[in-house]
Design a protein around this motif. Structure first.
Motif, PDB file in Angstrom:
ATOM      1  N   ARG A  86       0.818  -1.215   0.000  1.00 57.93           N
ATOM      2  CA  ARG A  86       0.000   0.000   0.000  1.00 57.93           C
ATOM      3  C   ARG A  86       0.851   1.264   0.000  1.00 57.93           C
ATOM      4  N   GLU A  87       1.989   1.242   0.701  1.00 59.96           N
ATOM      5  CA  GLU A  87       2.719   2.479   0.968  1.00 59.96           C
ATOM      6  C   GLU A  87       4.118   2.578   0.364  1.00 59.96           C
ATOM      7  N   VAL A  88       4.694   1.450  -0.072  1.00 56.01           N
ATOM      8  CA  VAL A  88       6.126   1.419  -0.402  1.00 56.01           C
ATOM      9  C   VAL A  88       6.372   1.016  -1.856  1.00 56.01           C
ATOM     10  N   GLY A  89       7.365   1.668  -2.472  1.00 53.14           N
ATOM     11  CA  GLY A  89       7.864   1.261  -3.778  1.00 53.14           C
ATOM     12  C   GLY A  89       9.327   0.869  -3.637  1.00 53.14           C
ATOM     13  N   PHE A  90       9.791  -0.018  -4.524  1.00 53.13           N
ATOM     14  CA  PHE A  90      11.183  -0.488  -4.473  1.00 53.13           C
ATOM     15  C   PHE A  90      11.830  -0.415  -5.848  1.00 53.13           C
ATOM     16  N   VAL A  91      13.109  -0.027  -5.866  1.00 51.54           N
ATOM     17  CA  VAL A  91      13.958  -0.178  -7.058  1.00 51.54           C
ATOM     18  C   VAL A  91      15.236  -0.858  -6.578  1.00 51.54           C
ATOM     19  N   PHE A  92      15.589  -1.984  -7.201  1.00 47.77           N
ATOM     20  CA  PHE A  92      16.750  -2.759  -6.782  1.00 47.77           C
ATOM     21  C   PHE A  92      17.856  -2.694  -7.830  1.00 47.77           C
ATOM     22  N   GLN A  93      19.067  -2.978  -7.401  1.00 46.44           N
ATOM     23  CA  GLN A  93      20.223  -2.984  -8.302  1.00 46.44           C
ATOM     24  C   GLN A  93      20.045  -3.994  -9.433  1.00 46.44           C
ATOM     25  N   SER A 160       1.474   4.319  -6.451  1.00 44.73           N
ATOM     26  CA  SER A 160       1.518   5.653  -5.832  1.00 44.73           C
ATOM     27  C   SER A 160       2.025   5.578  -4.397  1.00 44.73           C
ATOM     28  N   PRO A 161       3.251   5.096  -4.198  1.00 50.95           N
ATOM     29  CA  PRO A 161       3.763   4.871  -2.844  1.00 50.95           C
ATOM     30  C   PRO A 161       3.988   6.170  -2.084  1.00 50.95           C
ATOM     31  N   SER A 162       3.923   6.077  -0.760  1.00 48.25           N
ATOM     32  CA  SER A 162       4.256   7.219   0.092  1.00 48.25           C
ATOM     33  C   SER A 162       5.772   7.370   0.191  1.00 48.25           C
ATOM     34  N   ILE A 163       6.484   6.235   0.120  1.00 43.53           N
ATOM     35  CA  ILE A 163       7.941   6.230   0.249  1.00 43.53           C
ATOM     36  C   ILE A 163       8.519   5.205  -0.712  1.00 43.53           C
ATOM     37  N   LEU A 164       9.637   5.567  -1.342  1.00 47.42           N
ATOM     38  CA  LEU A 164      10.282   4.666  -2.300  1.00 47.42           C
ATOM     39  C   LEU A 164      11.713   4.410  -1.840  1.00 47.42           C
ATOM     40  N   PHE A 165      12.080   3.135  -1.757  1.00 47.28           N
ATOM     41  CA  PHE A 165      13.436   2.726  -1.390  1.00 47.28           C
ATOM     42  C   PHE A 165      14.162   2.247  -2.647  1.00 47.28           C
ATOM     43  N   ALA A 166      15.313   2.840  -2.933  1.00 43.01           N
ATOM     44  CA  ALA A 166      16.114   2.449  -4.089  1.00 43.01           C
ATOM     45  C   ALA A 166      17.479   1.960  -3.604  1.00 43.01           C
ATOM     46  N   ASP A 167      17.794   0.695  -3.870  1.00 40.07           N
ATOM     47  CA  ASP A 167      19.040   0.094  -3.398  1.00 40.07           C
ATOM     48  C   ASP A 167      20.026  -0.007  -4.558  1.00 40.07           C
ATOM     49  N   GLU A 168      21.038   0.862  -4.554  1.00 43.12           N
ATOM     50  CA  GLU A 168      22.055   0.912  -5.625  1.00 43.12           C
ATOM     51  C   GLU A 168      21.383   0.880  -7.008  1.00 43.12           C
ATOM     52  N   PRO A 169      20.485   1.839  -7.299  1.00 42.38           N
ATOM     53  CA  PRO A 169      19.689   1.763  -8.537  1.00 42.38           C
ATOM     54  C   PRO A 169      20.495   1.841  -9.827  1.00 42.38           C
ATOM     55  N   THR A 170      21.747   2.328  -9.755  1.00 41.26           N
ATOM     56  CA  THR A 170      22.576   2.401 -10.963  1.00 41.26           C
ATOM     57  C   THR A 170      23.720   1.400 -10.922  1.00 41.26           C
ATOM     58  N   GLY A 171      23.720   0.507  -9.941  1.00 38.19           N
ATOM     59  CA  GLY A 171      24.848  -0.395  -9.720  1.00 38.19           C
ATOM     60  C   GLY A 171      25.184  -1.306 -10.882  1.00 38.19           C
ATOM     61  N   ASN A 172      24.182  -1.682 -11.683  1.00 38.12           N
ATOM     62  CA  ASN A 172      24.414  -2.591 -12.812  1.00 38.12           C
ATOM     63  C   ASN A 172      24.357  -1.877 -14.160  1.00 38.12           C
ATOM     64  N   LEU A 173      24.475  -0.548 -14.136  1.00 36.56           N
ATOM     65  CA  LEU A 173      24.337   0.222 -15.371  1.00 36.56           C
ATOM     66  C   LEU A 173      25.612   1.009 -15.661  1.00 36.56           C
TER      67      LEU A 173
END
Length: 229
Positions: A86-93, A160-173
């Motif tokens: 409901r509240e969270v978005g994620f972007v992973f490496q 439409s998350p309230s908070i988004l966590f991105a863990d090393e989003p450019t690590g593999n790029l």
């Protein structure tokens, strides 16, 4: 402005044989709604572990995390999953797209879990925003790394998350692709008014956020306004 994340006296340990290894200790900080925030530190400093605890993906050995007004330690595993959806978005490496689903289907998953009736329409709009309007029906294996991460960014904002966590989003790029993905991430974040928390070893990326928290040896050594602000 109210706090969206409160972390108090957090400690995380792991057992390795007969030894107990402390990964995080005496972690205290909070994040305001709509703030951009980065967590930096050398490899092994506890960055990804801290992100997992903040998002309720793991439980601390001591201390508390309050996310979107809810104390995570009071929730069951299922209740934490419901809160995240409901509240969270994620972007992973490593993108973490489902290989058997198309780009469109990957973006729609969080919406369908919420029972949204306009999942396909909203997913198409998001893919167009990240420049993949002609890739709806492509599978992850048919997309470049940069394209896969753009799908992941679109998926992160789909509920439409309230908070988004991105863990090393450019690590593999590569550098150029990474810059484009970060530009998209910040633009979508600003448009949506989401709180953004980025774990990164890239100090240039960290300086793009309002505040930088520095970890070393599992402890906070600095928590201050970014120099570029």
């Amino acid at each position: 402005m109210s706090k969206i994340l409160n972390v108090h006296n957090l400690r995380k340990t792991y057992s390795s044989g007969s030894r107990e290894i402390t990964v995080l200790q005496d972690i205290n900080f909070d994040i305001e709604e709509r703030e951009t925030f980065s967590i930096v530190g050398p490899s092994g400093s506890g960055k990804t572990t801290l992100l997992g605890l903040c998002a309720g993906l793991d439980r601390p050995n001591a201390g508390s995390v309050e996310l979107c007004g809810t104390k995570l330690e009071s929730l069951t595993e299922d209740e934490r999953a419901i809160l995240r959806n409901r509240e969270v978005g994620f972007v992973f490496q490593d993108f973490q797209l489902l290989p058997t689903l198309t780009a469109l289907e990957n973006v729609a998953v969080p919406l369908e879990l919420q029972g949204a009736k306009d999942a396909t329409k909203k997913s198409k709009e998001l893919l167009e925003k990240v420049g993949l309007g002609d890739r709806y029906h492509h599978y992850p294996s048919q997309l470049s790394g940069g394209e896969q991460q753009r799908v992941a960014v679109a998926r992160a904002f789909s509920n439409s998350p309230s908070i988004l966590f991105a863990d090393e989003p450019t690590g593999n790029l590569d550098a150029e692709t990474g810059e484009k993905v970060i530009e998209l991430l910040f633009n979508l974040n600003k448009e949506a008014g989401t709180t953004l928390v980025i774990v990164t070893h890239d100090l240039e990326l960290a300086r793009m956020t309002k505040r930088v928290l520095r970890l070393k040896g599992g402890r906070i050594i600095d928590n201050s306004i970014a120099a570029a602000q």
